[in-house]
Scaffold this motif. Structure first.
Motif, PDB file in Angstrom:
ATOM      1  N   LEU A  63      54.756  45.929  49.061  1.00 13.85           N
ATOM      2  CA  LEU A  63      53.990  47.018  48.574  1.00 13.85           C
ATOM      3  C   LEU A  63      54.613  47.948  47.634  1.00 13.85           C
ATOM      4  N   ASN A  64      55.841  48.092  47.521  1.00 14.05           N
ATOM      5  CA  ASN A  64      56.887  49.076  46.674  1.00 14.05           C
ATOM      6  C   ASN A  64      57.372  48.211  45.355  1.00 14.05           C
ATOM      7  N   LEU A  65      56.864  47.389  44.800  1.00 14.14           N
ATOM      8  CA  LEU A  65      57.489  46.683  43.544  1.00 14.14           C
ATOM      9  C   LEU A  65      57.719  47.750  42.591  1.00 14.14           C
ATOM     10  N   PRO A  66      58.912  47.655  42.003  1.00 15.09           N
ATOM     11  CA  PRO A  66      59.326  48.401  40.722  1.00 15.09           C
ATOM     12  C   PRO A  66      58.688  48.216  39.657  1.00 15.09           C
ATOM     13  N   ASP A  67      58.343  49.407  38.555  1.00 17.37           N
ATOM     14  CA  ASP A  67      57.841  49.376  37.456  1.00 17.37           C
ATOM     15  C   ASP A  67      56.191  49.176  37.109  1.00 17.37           C
ATOM     16  N   LEU A  68      55.653  48.580  38.235  1.00 20.34           N
ATOM     17  CA  LEU A  68      54.262  48.765  38.279  1.00 20.34           C
ATOM     18  C   LEU A  68      53.729  48.558  39.666  1.00 20.34           C
ATOM     19  N   PHE A  69      52.734  49.744  39.903  1.00 22.99           N
ATOM     20  CA  PHE A  69      52.397  49.720  41.348  1.00 22.99           C
ATOM     21  C   PHE A  69      51.629  48.669  41.640  1.00 22.99           C
ATOM     22  N   THR A  70      51.941  48.088  43.052  1.00 23.22           N
ATOM     23  CA  THR A  70      51.595  46.948  43.500  1.00 23.22           C
ATOM     24  C   THR A  70      50.359  46.999  43.840  1.00 23.22           C
ATOM     25  N   LEU A  71      49.577  47.788  43.998  1.00 20.80           N
ATOM     26  CA  LEU A  71      48.111  47.967  44.384  1.00 20.80           C
ATOM     27  C   LEU A  71      47.384  47.777  43.002  1.00 20.80           C
ATOM     28  N   ASP A  72      47.910  48.239  41.987  1.00 23.63           N
ATOM     29  CA  ASP A  72      47.407  47.969  40.405  1.00 23.63           C
ATOM     30  C   ASP A  72      47.575  46.500  40.247  1.00 23.63           C
ATOM     31  N   VAL A  73      48.644  45.858  40.495  1.00 19.85           N
ATOM     32  CA  VAL A  73      48.843  44.657  40.183  1.00 19.85           C
ATOM     33  C   VAL A  73      47.739  43.779  40.964  1.00 19.85           C
ATOM     34  N   VAL A  74      47.504  44.141  42.276  1.00 16.64           N
ATOM     35  CA  VAL A  74      46.225  43.526  43.031  1.00 16.64           C
ATOM     36  C   VAL A  74      44.966  43.583  42.435  1.00 16.64           C
ATOM     37  N   ARG A  75      44.776  44.953  41.803  1.00 19.21           N
ATOM     38  CA  ARG A  75      43.247  44.879  41.293  1.00 19.21           C
ATOM     39  C   ARG A  75      43.322  44.015  39.864  1.00 19.21           C
ATOM     40  N   ARG A  76      44.513  44.050  39.162  1.00 17.77           N
ATOM     41  CA  ARG A  76      44.236  43.161  38.078  1.00 17.77           C
ATOM     42  C   ARG A  76      44.125  41.814  38.391  1.00 17.77           C
ATOM     43  N   ILE A  77      44.987  41.294  39.399  1.00 15.18           N
ATOM     44  CA  ILE A  77      44.701  39.614  39.777  1.00 15.18           C
ATOM     45  C   ILE A  77      43.379  39.463  40.130  1.00 15.18           C
ATOM     46  N   LYS A  78      42.683  40.376  40.937  1.00 13.90           N
ATOM     47  CA  LYS A  78      41.532  40.077  41.271  1.00 13.90           C
ATOM     48  C   LYS A  78      40.303  40.111  40.405  1.00 13.90           C
ATOM     49  N   GLU A  79      40.767  40.783  39.161  1.00 21.21           N
ATOM     50  CA  GLU A  79      40.096  40.961  37.880  1.00 21.21           C
ATOM     51  C   GLU A  79      40.048  39.582  37.089  1.00 21.21           C
ATOM     52  N   THR A  80      41.263  39.123  36.948  1.00 16.14           N
ATOM     53  CA  THR A  80      41.520  37.908  36.281  1.00 16.14           C
ATOM     54  C   THR A  80      41.450  36.507  37.022  1.00 16.14           C
ATOM     55  N   ASN A  81      42.094  36.649  38.355  1.00 16.00           N
ATOM     56  CA  ASN A  81      42.358  35.458  39.068  1.00 16.00           C
ATOM     57  C   ASN A  81      41.821  35.607  40.549  1.00 16.00           C
ATOM     58  N   PRO A  82      40.287  35.840  40.460  1.00 17.68           N
ATOM     59  CA  PRO A  82      39.899  36.090  42.088  1.00 17.68           C
ATOM     60  C   PRO A  82      40.044  35.095  43.122  1.00 17.68           C
ATOM     61  N   SER A  83      40.529  33.814  42.523  1.00 20.39           N
ATOM     62  CA  SER A  83      40.580  32.801  43.651  1.00 20.39           C
ATOM     63  C   SER A  83      42.052  33.029  44.286  1.00 20.39           C
ATOM     64  N   THR A  84      42.893  33.586  43.787  1.00 16.73           N
ATOM     65  CA  THR A  84      44.130  33.897  44.255  1.00 16.73           C
ATOM     66  C   THR A  84      44.204  35.049  45.518  1.00 16.73           C
ATOM     67  N   LYS A  85      44.485  34.538  46.759  1.00 11.15           N
ATOM     68  CA  LYS A  85      44.858  35.301  47.862  1.00 11.15           C
ATOM     69  C   LYS A  85      46.152  35.980  47.866  1.00 11.15           C
ATOM     70  N   VAL A  86      45.915  37.279  48.004  1.00 15.13           N
ATOM     71  CA  VAL A  86      47.159  38.404  47.951  1.00 15.13           C
ATOM     72  C   VAL A  86      47.570  38.762  49.522  1.00 15.13           C
ATOM     73  N   VAL A  87      48.878  38.478  49.815  1.00 16.78           N
ATOM     74  CA  VAL A  87      49.236  39.185  50.935  1.00 16.78           C
ATOM     75  C   VAL A  87      50.207  40.339  50.632  1.00 16.78           C
ATOM     76  N   VAL A  88      50.060  41.322  51.141  1.00 16.97           N
ATOM     77  CA  VAL A  88      51.121  42.507  50.798  1.00 16.97           C
ATOM     78  C   VAL A  88      51.955  42.861  52.291  1.00 16.97           C
ATOM     79  N   LEU A  89      53.217  42.904  51.680  1.00 23.97           N
ATOM     80  CA  LEU A  89      54.222  43.000  52.938  1.00 23.97           C
ATOM     81  C   LEU A  89      54.662  44.659  52.802  1.00 23.97           C
ATOM     82  N   SER A  90      54.519  45.319  53.881  1.00 22.05           N
ATOM     83  CA  SER A  90      54.759  46.833  53.849  1.00 22.05           C
ATOM     84  C   SER A  90      55.755  47.276  55.321  1.00 22.05           C
ATOM     85  N   THR A  91      56.414  48.464  54.994  1.00 24.00           N
ATOM     86  CA  THR A  91      56.853  48.931  55.769  1.00 24.00           C
ATOM     87  C   THR A  91      56.378  50.247  56.388  1.00 24.00           C
ATOM     88  N   ARG A  92      55.130  50.584  55.694  1.00 25.54           N
ATOM     89  CA  ARG A  92      54.298  51.443  56.161  1.00 25.54           C
ATOM     90  C   ARG A  92      53.204  50.985  56.873  1.00 25.54           C
TER      91      ARG A  92
END
Length: 221
Positions: A63-92
């Protein structure tokens, strides 16, 4: 009728800043013949490039990747590669974080403190078209909170962007870096910061951090 999953080897990309965590995840995935790790990286922008080029079946992101916010990465993935399933790992484990992640298109939200078998359970469930959230998070409390407690919680008044800025500020990220991670201007970040502070009735960053610590919202590694 539940669709029958295709029999094949499913490709996985792993992204976590900590090498030891990535290697542990890779070893876990490789223990199962129908999962293949095809790429690893440690930063958000690198994860986005790798996923866009490799088009994996599953992307596992901290969830806390450096240099680009992870949820923004997710949003862009879903725009360009909607078939990719995203798993987020978090301490929160707070409701707001889980809900915002799911809204961005995450298929599974896993606590890093959970047992390893939950990762494989999540893979199976999301590949079958479902959503997986760590059982420790108690789905009924996430999706059906008491009306009174939800309306009284000031965090619920924050927009998705405001909550992202709040989270990064509480983790000690400077406004200029927040702007870079969220692909926004510093002026826009200042606007979000002023708005979220007004909604929370908190007037400085030290107060935000204190509030986050009291609510157990700070990220720990």
């Amino acid at each position: 009728m539940v669709p029958i999953r295709e029999l094949k080897t499913y490709s996985i990309v792993l992204a976590d800043e900590l090498t030891l965590v990535r290697e542990g995840l890779a070893s876990l995935c490789r223990a199962y013949a129908h999962f293949e790790v095809i790429g690893q990286c440690s930063e958000g922008a690198a994860a986005l490039r790798l996923i866009e080029s490799a088009r994996p079946d599953i992307a596992v992101l901290d969830l806390n990747l450096p240099d680009l916010f992870t949820l923004d990465v997710v949003r862009r993935i879903k725009e360009t590669n909607p078939s990719t399933k995203v798993v987020v790992l978090s301490t929160r484990r707070d409701r707001k974080t889980v809900v915002e992640a799911l809204r961005c298109g995450v298929s599974a939200f896993l606590l890093k403190s959970g047992p390893s078998h939950q990762l494989l359970e999540a893979f199976d469930q999301i590949l079958d078209g479902g959503i997986y959230v760590s059982p420790e998070l108690e789905l009924d409390k996430i999706f059906c909170p008491g009306q009174k407690s939800a309306t009284e919680d000031p965090l619920e008044s924050l927009s998705g962007r405001e909550y992202q800025v709040f989270s990064l500020l509480c983790d000690g990220v400077r406004a200029k870096e927040i702007a870079a991670r969220l692909s926004l201007s510093p002026k826009t970040i200042d606007t979000y910061r002023a708005s979220l502070m007004r909604k929370l009735d908190i007037h400085d960053v030290a107060g935000l951090v204190k509030f986050a610590i009291q609510r157990d919202l700070t990220s720990t590694r």
